[in-house]
Design a protein around this motif. Structure first.
Motif, mmCIF file in Angstrom:
data_model
loop_
_atom_site.group_PDB
_atom_site.id
_atom_site.type_symbol
_atom_site.label_atom_id
_atom_site.label_comp_id
_atom_site.label_asym_id
_atom_site.label_seq_id
_atom_site.Cartn_x
_atom_site.Cartn_y
_atom_site.Cartn_z
ATOM 1 N N LEU B 14 0.831 -1.207 0.000
ATOM 2 C CA LEU B 14 0.000 0.000 0.000
ATOM 3 C C LEU B 14 0.864 1.256 0.000
ATOM 4 N N GLN B 15 2.051 1.143 0.606
ATOM 5 C CA GLN B 15 2.981 2.282 0.532
ATOM 6 C C GLN B 15 3.413 2.520 -0.920
ATOM 7 N N GLN B 16 3.565 1.432 -1.649
ATOM 8 C CA GLN B 16 3.922 1.574 -3.063
ATOM 9 C C GLN B 16 2.802 2.263 -3.848
ATOM 10 N N ILE B 17 1.572 1.945 -3.458
ATOM 11 C CA ILE B 17 0.424 2.595 -4.115
ATOM 12 C C ILE B 17 0.463 4.104 -3.843
ATOM 13 N N GLU B 18 0.727 4.464 -2.579
ATOM 14 C CA GLU B 18 0.796 5.892 -2.241
ATOM 15 C C GLU B 18 1.855 6.582 -3.096
ATOM 16 N N HIS B 19 2.984 5.899 -3.233
ATOM 17 C CA HIS B 19 4.060 6.464 -4.031
ATOM 18 C C HIS B 19 3.632 6.619 -5.491
ATOM 19 N N GLN B 20 2.978 5.583 -6.002
ATOM 20 C CA GLN B 20 2.505 5.626 -7.389
ATOM 21 C C GLN B 20 1.509 6.767 -7.591
ATOM 22 N N LEU B 21 0.618 6.949 -6.617
ATOM 23 C CA LEU B 21 -0.363 8.039 -6.710
ATOM 24 C C LEU B 21 0.353 9.379 -6.791
ATOM 25 N N ALA B 22 1.380 9.547 -5.947
ATOM 26 C CA ALA B 22 2.108 10.817 -5.923
ATOM 27 C C ALA B 22 2.819 11.053 -7.258
ATOM 28 N N VAL B 23 3.425 9.993 -7.803
ATOM 29 C CA VAL B 23 4.108 10.125 -9.094
ATOM 30 C C VAL B 23 3.092 10.526 -10.168
ATOM 31 N N SER B 24 1.921 9.899 -10.131
ATOM 32 C CA SER B 24 0.934 10.129 -11.189
ATOM 33 C C SER B 24 0.355 11.536 -11.176
ATOM 34 N N ASP B 104 -10.496 27.706 -8.040
ATOM 35 C CA ASP B 104 -11.851 28.047 -8.473
ATOM 36 C C ASP B 104 -12.398 26.886 -9.292
ATOM 37 N N SER B 105 -13.605 27.041 -9.812
ATOM 38 C CA SER B 105 -14.254 25.939 -10.522
ATOM 39 C C SER B 105 -13.467 25.527 -11.753
ATOM 40 N N LYS B 106 -12.908 26.507 -12.450
ATOM 41 C CA LYS B 106 -12.175 26.174 -13.674
ATOM 42 C C LYS B 106 -11.007 25.263 -13.360
ATOM 43 N N ILE B 107 -10.209 25.677 -12.369
ATOM 44 C CA ILE B 107 -9.033 24.885 -12.016
ATOM 45 C C ILE B 107 -9.485 23.489 -11.568
ATOM 46 N N ALA B 108 -10.570 23.443 -10.795
ATOM 47 C CA ALA B 108 -11.048 22.152 -10.286
ATOM 48 C C ALA B 108 -11.519 21.260 -11.433
ATOM 49 N N MET B 109 -12.212 21.857 -12.392
ATOM 50 C CA MET B 109 -12.668 21.089 -13.557
ATOM 51 C C MET B 109 -11.495 20.408 -14.252
ATOM 52 N N TYR B 110 -10.456 21.203 -14.558
ATOM 53 C CA TYR B 110 -9.345 20.646 -15.322
ATOM 54 C C TYR B 110 -8.418 19.798 -14.450
ATOM 55 N N THR B 111 -8.414 20.068 -13.139
ATOM 56 C CA THR B 111 -7.664 19.178 -12.247
ATOM 57 C C THR B 111 -8.329 17.804 -12.260
ATOM 58 N N GLY B 112 -9.652 17.788 -12.212
ATOM 59 C CA GLY B 112 -10.381 16.521 -12.307
ATOM 60 C C GLY B 112 -10.073 15.807 -13.615
ATOM 61 N N ASP B 113 -10.144 16.544 -14.711
ATOM 62 C CA ASP B 113 -9.845 15.953 -16.024
ATOM 63 C C ASP B 113 -8.408 15.417 -16.062
ATOM 64 N N TYR B 114 -7.506 16.180 -15.461
ATOM 65 C CA TYR B 114 -6.095 15.780 -15.452
ATOM 66 C C TYR B 114 -5.909 14.471 -14.678
ATOM 67 N N ILE B 115 -6.587 14.370 -13.550
ATOM 68 C CA ILE B 115 -6.438 13.159 -12.735
ATOM 69 C C ILE B 115 -7.064 11.952 -13.456
ATOM 70 N N PHE B 116 -8.182 12.172 -14.147
ATOM 71 C CA PHE B 116 -8.747 11.109 -14.995
ATOM 72 C C PHE B 116 -7.710 10.648 -16.019
ATOM 73 N N ALA B 117 -7.101 11.619 -16.698
ATOM 74 C CA ALA B 117 -6.128 11.284 -17.738
ATOM 75 C C ALA B 117 -4.927 10.562 -17.138
ATOM 76 N N ALA B 118 -4.533 10.978 -15.924
ATOM 77 C CA ALA B 118 -3.409 10.320 -15.250
ATOM 78 C C ALA B 118 -3.760 8.858 -14.950
ATOM 79 N N ALA B 119 -5.009 8.619 -14.585
ATOM 80 C CA ALA B 119 -5.469 7.252 -14.324
ATOM 81 C C ALA B 119 -5.370 6.401 -15.596
ATOM 82 N N LEU B 120 -5.808 6.981 -16.695
ATOM 83 C CA LEU B 120 -5.761 6.253 -17.969
ATOM 84 C C LEU B 120 -4.337 5.949 -18.369
#
Lengths: 321, 321
Positions: B14-24, B104-120
């Motif tokens: 699980l520590q490795q997962i935390e590390h992977q999340l941070a890298v992503s 603000d909402s704009k940053i949050a919108m694209y932060t969400g999109d960015y994290i989705f893309a990072a997951a992919l």
């Protein structure tokens, strides 16, 4: 001459793309179905699918395969427009009400997410890991571009390098990826994949710079919004950046405008950009990119597809509105 | 007993997962980097990665492989929370300012999109087409669920079937996919993949029903918001739906409340739900799902991982807040 006449041999294939788009956004959830169908009906140039199909002609062309990334890239583009309309609080796009205006921000947010997911779903039929890696990395970059654009709004101290980085991420990257993914899907030679990427990147840059010029030079009727909207909204594009760099007094005037938002001052700024050479400068840069694009295209095998790429490049980089 | 004690053998992984999340989520764009890091620091139960890792134990377990979908599913969950906070206009989550509030909402919108893309991007390292197909289809479903939830807000005529469909898409599906993708990535037998999906689905349902019960029964301090917030915001959950179906006069009172938003009436409604059996009914249903989950788990090979799945199921379905 109309854009579609430049690749008339793709007519039937492009109909298949339209069908694929409709299948992908259709849903038994009525609201998302309607929103998706209206986005499709609103049209658009479908320039990304066109580049995917044309690029795929340099490998083993199979429309049943290549229609997947072609439609996926258009869906990613559509989804990003839906999200842009949420954050820009935009009510109209392409002469139609936006999803955000017709329903609300919540529905538009998840409609955008849904269309993204539909694009990914389509891509899963392409069993080429590199295609997925390139696309996912591209999507991360595009999101970063959106955020940089927000950060750099109203920043009159930004240098021109930032502008190029921004428009690369905002526009050129997805067009470059369209060309590259078309070539990868049809298993074209790696050297051709690279040339097509270079072509798409340069066309995309020329396309966006032209777009940014037209925001100053086209009429309100042609644009569907008042000329100078970019500058007004703090989106400082190449013609303005050139003028800022060259004329410190213009920069001061622009800073003053961002403080007082005086509409007469805006009119003066727009006149300055035209008279001080901002438009010519940007046009020269756009032309440079167009020439680089054409050089890349000319190094491709001499086929109908190459011919179309050259014509499309000329068309979208030189358009008058 | 703490949740993490139920799978202590996964501690290092699980520590490795935390590390992977941070890298992503890390980026050279400072704003997105900070937003991502703060989301990670805010914590959360990391229940999806835990299910991925536990399920992967039923195949050929390789943490370097399985950490990819484990982190990707947590990122998808995080991205959806960021988008939820934009549309809910929420300023606080898990005791911290949301991305939307801090920027603000704009940053949050694209932060969400960015994290989705990072997951992919992470998922592209898994060269199993079926894994991608399942995930993309799941993401489409999840978006539909969000939209259905908006549509069904304040709708006192909805039937209980709609509630189950909603919480499946909202919660149970991603947990089911976590189990399934863990099993697929480690190439576990197809029969085990199916059982793990069933397990995850039932745990997810029990989890969400428990969550919906706690919104009525836990204290404001435990919830971090006033009890009854769901009902107040028009999110009509199982305890309320039971009471609506059984007592027409309760339904009328609720309709009246949605017209006048009288806070005394809300207090009365909340009391009714408790006294008329809504909580007991929902608890029975949650228990049924928990039992179905445990039945699925018991049909798995008898290992430490199975033992942990059973304990985690009990823990998250029976938690008191």
């Amino acid at each position: 001459m109309k854009l579609k006449d430049l690749y008339s041999f793709l007519k039937k294939d492009l109909q298949q793309i339209e069908h694929q788009l409709a299948v992908s956004v259709s849903s038994d959830q009525p609201m998302i179905h309607t929103a998706g169908m209206e986005l499709l009906k609103a049209g658009g140039k479908r320039i990304r699918p066109v580049f995917v199909l044309l690029s795929a002609q340099f490998g083993t062309y199979n429309i049943h395969q290549v229609k997947k990334p072609a439609a996926a890239l258009e869906l990613i583009h559509m989804a990003s427009l839906v999200h842009d309309d949420v954050v820009d609080d935009a009510d109209m796009r392409r002469g139609r009400e936006t999803v955000k205006a017709k329903y609300d921000s919540k529905i538009a947010m998840y409609t955008g997410d849904y269309i993204f997911a539909a694009a990914l779903k389509l891509m899963t039929d392409i069993e080429i890991p590199r295609a997925h890696q390139i696309l996912a990395q591209g999507m991360k970059e595009m999101c970063l571009g959106e955020i940089e654009q927000i950060n750099e709004q109203f920043d009159t101290d930004q240098n021109i390098r930032k502008y190029f980085k921004r428009i690369k991420r905002k526009t050129a990257l997805l067009i470059a990826l369209s060309c590259q993914l078309g070539a990868i899907t049809s298993k074209a030679d790696v050297s051709l994949q690279k040339m097509l990427y270079e072509f798409g990147y340069c066309v995309g840059m020329a396309f966006q710079i032209t777009d940014d010029i037209l925001d100053f030079t086209a009429s309100e009727k042609q644009l569907g919004k008042p000329a100078g909207s970019d500058l007004k909204q703090g989106n400082i594009t190449l013609p303005a950046l050139f003028t800022i760099c060259k004329y410190p007094e213009f920069k001061e005037k622009l800073n003053l405008y961002y403080q007082n938002k005086d509409s007469e001052l805006l009119a003066e700024l727009l006149k300055d950009i035209k008279s001080l050479g901002g438009i010519e400068y940007a046009s020269r840069i756009s032309e440079k990119y167009l020439n680089r694009a054409k050089k890349a295209a000319r190094s491709l095998p001499d086929t109908d597809a190459r011919d179309s790429l050259l014509k499309v490049a000329d068309y979208i980089a030189c358009r008058k509105f």
